[in-house]
Design an enzyme around this catalytic site. Structure first.
Site, short mmCIF file in Angstrom:
data_model
loop_
_atom_site.label_atom_id
_atom_site.label_comp_id
_atom_site.label_asym_id
_atom_site.label_seq_id
_atom_site.Cartn_x
_atom_site.Cartn_y
_atom_site.Cartn_z
N ARG A 258 -6.51 -0.29 -3.81
CA ARG A 258 -5.78 0.86 -4.35
C ARG A 258 -5.10 0.42 -5.64
O ARG A 258 -4.14 -0.33 -5.61
CB ARG A 258 -4.74 1.28 -3.30
CG ARG A 258 -4.16 2.66 -3.49
CD ARG A 258 -2.90 2.83 -2.64
NE ARG A 258 -1.81 2.07 -3.21
CZ ARG A 258 -0.82 1.50 -2.50
NH1 ARG A 258 -0.79 1.61 -1.19
NH2 ARG A 258 0.13 0.82 -3.10
N HIS A 262 0.91 4.09 -3.69
CA HIS A 262 0.43 4.84 -2.53
C HIS A 262 0.41 6.33 -2.84
O HIS A 262 -0.59 7.01 -2.64
CB HIS A 262 1.34 4.55 -1.33
CG HIS A 262 1.07 5.45 -0.17
ND1 HIS A 262 -0.09 5.39 0.54
CD2 HIS A 262 1.81 6.45 0.37
CE1 HIS A 262 -0.07 6.32 1.48
NE2 HIS A 262 1.07 6.98 1.40
N TYR A 271 6.41 -4.51 -3.69
CA TYR A 271 5.76 -5.25 -2.61
C TYR A 271 4.44 -5.93 -2.99
O TYR A 271 3.80 -6.54 -2.15
CB TYR A 271 5.56 -4.35 -1.37
CG TYR A 271 4.78 -3.08 -1.64
CD1 TYR A 271 3.39 -3.08 -1.67
CD2 TYR A 271 5.44 -1.86 -1.89
CE1 TYR A 271 2.67 -1.92 -1.92
CE2 TYR A 271 4.73 -0.69 -2.15
CZ TYR A 271 3.34 -0.73 -2.16
OH TYR A 271 2.63 0.41 -2.41
C1 LIG Z 1 0.61 9.87 11.92
C2 LIG Z 1 1.21 9.52 10.61
N1 LIG Z 1 2.10 8.48 10.55
C3 LIG Z 1 2.66 8.14 9.36
C4 LIG Z 1 2.37 8.86 8.23
C5 LIG Z 1 2.97 8.46 6.87
N2 LIG Z 1 1.93 7.84 6.08
C6 LIG Z 1 1.25 8.55 5.16
S1 LIG Z 1 0.04 7.66 4.44
C7 LIG Z 1 0.41 6.30 5.35
C8 LIG Z 1 -0.37 5.02 5.18
C9 LIG Z 1 -1.82 5.22 5.36
O1 LIG Z 1 -2.50 4.04 5.05
P1 LIG Z 1 -4.05 3.97 5.12
O2 LIG Z 1 -4.54 4.54 6.40
O3 LIG Z 1 -4.44 2.58 4.80
O4 LIG Z 1 -4.53 4.98 3.97
P2 LIG Z 1 -4.27 4.87 2.40
O5 LIG Z 1 -2.99 5.63 2.14
O6 LIG Z 1 -4.15 3.44 2.04
O7 LIG Z 1 -5.41 5.53 1.76
C10 LIG Z 1 1.49 6.55 6.20
C11 LIG Z 1 2.05 5.56 7.14
C12 LIG Z 1 1.49 9.96 8.35
N3 LIG Z 1 1.14 10.70 7.29
N4 LIG Z 1 0.91 10.25 9.54
#
Ligand SMILES: Cc1ncc(C[n+]2csc(CCOP(=O)(O)OP(=O)(O)O)c2C)c(N)n1
Ligand SMILES: [Mg+2]
Length: 362
Positions: A258, A262, A271
């Site tokens: 990425r 985020h 971080y």
């Molecule tokens: C069930 C849930 N828990 C927490 C969140 C908050 N949240 C949004 S994105 C994220 C991280 C997701 O990481 P990843 O699956 O690696 O996807 P990326 O954002 O890196 O594409 C979190 C914890 C959420 N949207 N849904």
């Protein structure tokens, strides 16, 4: 032997067609795509990046809400190209490139992040499901959709996208188990961009790869260089053919990075080190594919200018359309149920009755 079988991630294999300099490192796997299709891949990667850059500007100037960019992950369009029109795509929130290549009008992407739920309403003939923000939830939807196709004896397959962070959710494991047990025509794609917000993937899982988890559920997994659009295309096409023949699901781990934060609400400098980001810039999926096209004598400056102009025009039109669609307060309530339950009706009426600084109701 298929490329999926040949690249068992438990033996440390990572599949790619192109190296970071756009050189073909796996000659027999190089797909024989028509020139138009190679251009389509390049153009949709550029469009995705241009759309992202515009979205950042809109967000920073208060014209759009929190937004998740996909910079560095544009090679996802290779998976979209491998899909048939009748196949279904279940995205998370970082797949607008793949969705646009499959026919999503770009204004829908802006509408979603402007808080307009109508942005999730795909045109009739575009089989993309809605953006899913609850992490991992869409893996279950994807497997359920594939199961439905199997029961109905339809020939379409489903591709479900999620991130590395999603693999810590129960939803992911339930989806994997169900996919294996019911042998559904599904391809699950983990976009391992190495972070779940600030959490590095090494703190997310104790296995060396995400792909190898598939074997615990009784089906194949394969790790692909997620910045190689041709590598993703080849593996996705093979996984889809396998699924279509009734030979079960596949987990594809697209190992990528990425490049940006985020979301627009995040500051990654807290971080992760700049030098890590700098290193990954060398693996940019767009640069790599451009070098490949140049080697084939398909790319030149004139073509680049034409593509950029096309993408910018498409994005400008999309923003105009998105900003001219009206957003009402009903929108917060009306998409959860087919028929609005009484308690939601009460809340909606309460909100409408409130006076805001802008006037009555809205
Ligand atoms: C069930 C849930 N828990 C927490 C969140 C908050 N949240 C949004 S994105 C994220 C991280 C997701 O990481 P990843 O699956 O690696 O996807 P990326 O954002 O890196 O594409 C979190 C914890 C959420 N949207 N849904
Ligand atoms: Mg991630």
């Amino acid at each position: 032997m298929s490329y999926i079988e040949k690249n068992d991630p438990r033996n440390g294999k990572v599949f790619r067609v192109l190296d970071k300099d756009g050189k073909v490192v796996n000659k027999s796997a190089e797909p024989k795509l028509k020139k138009e299709d190679l251009f389509k891949l390049y153009e949709y990667m550029i469009l995705t990046r241009v759309a992202d850059e515009k979205a950042i500007k809109l967000q920073r100037s208060g014209r759009m809400g929190t937004f998740a960019q996909s910079s560095g992950q544009e090679a996802q369009v290779g998976i979209a190209l491998a899909m048939k029109k009748e196949d279904w795509l279940f995205p998370s929130f970082r797949e607008h490139g793949a969705m646009m290549l499959r026919g999503m009008p770009p204004e829908l992407f802006y509408m979603v992040f402007m808080g307009n739920e109508e942005g999730n309403r795909m045109p009739e003939n575009v089989n993309n499901f809605t953006v899913s923000v609850p992490v991992g939830s869409q893996a279950l939807h994807a497997v359920g959709s594939a199961w439905a196709s199997k029961i109905k004896k339809e020939k379409d397959c489903t591709v479900g996208f999620f991130g590395d962070g999603a693999t810590s959710e129960g939803d992911f494991h339930e989806a994997m188990n169900f996919a294996g047990v019911f042998n559904v025509p599904c391809v699950l794609v983990c976009q391992n961009n190495q972070y779940a917000i600030s959490l590095p993937v090494k703190n997310q899982t104790a296995t060396d790869t995400i792909a190898e988890k598939a074997y615990a559920y009784g089906f194949d997994g394969v790790k692909v260089d997620g910045n190689d659009v041709l590598g993703l295309y080849v593996i996705a096409r093979e996984a889809l053919e396998k699924a279509r023949k009734g030979n079960g699901p596949t987990l594809i781990e697209a190992f990528t990075y990425r490049m940006g934060p985020h979301t627009s609400a995040d500051d990654p400098t807290i971080y992760r080190e700049d030098k890590e980001v700098k290193k990954w810039k060398e693996y940019d999926p767009i640069e790599r594919f451009r070098k490949y096209l140049l080697k084939k004598k398909y790319w030149n400056k004139k073509y680049e200018e034409k593509v950029l102009k096309w993408a910018e025009q498409k994005v400008d039109d999309a923003v105009k359309k998105a900003e001219s669609t009206k957003l009402g307060i009903d929108d917060m309530f009306k998409y959860m149920y087919k028929e609005m339950p009484d308690e939601l009706k009460d809340q909606l009426n309460y909100l409408k009755s409130m006076k805001t600084s802008k006037g009555e109701g809205e």
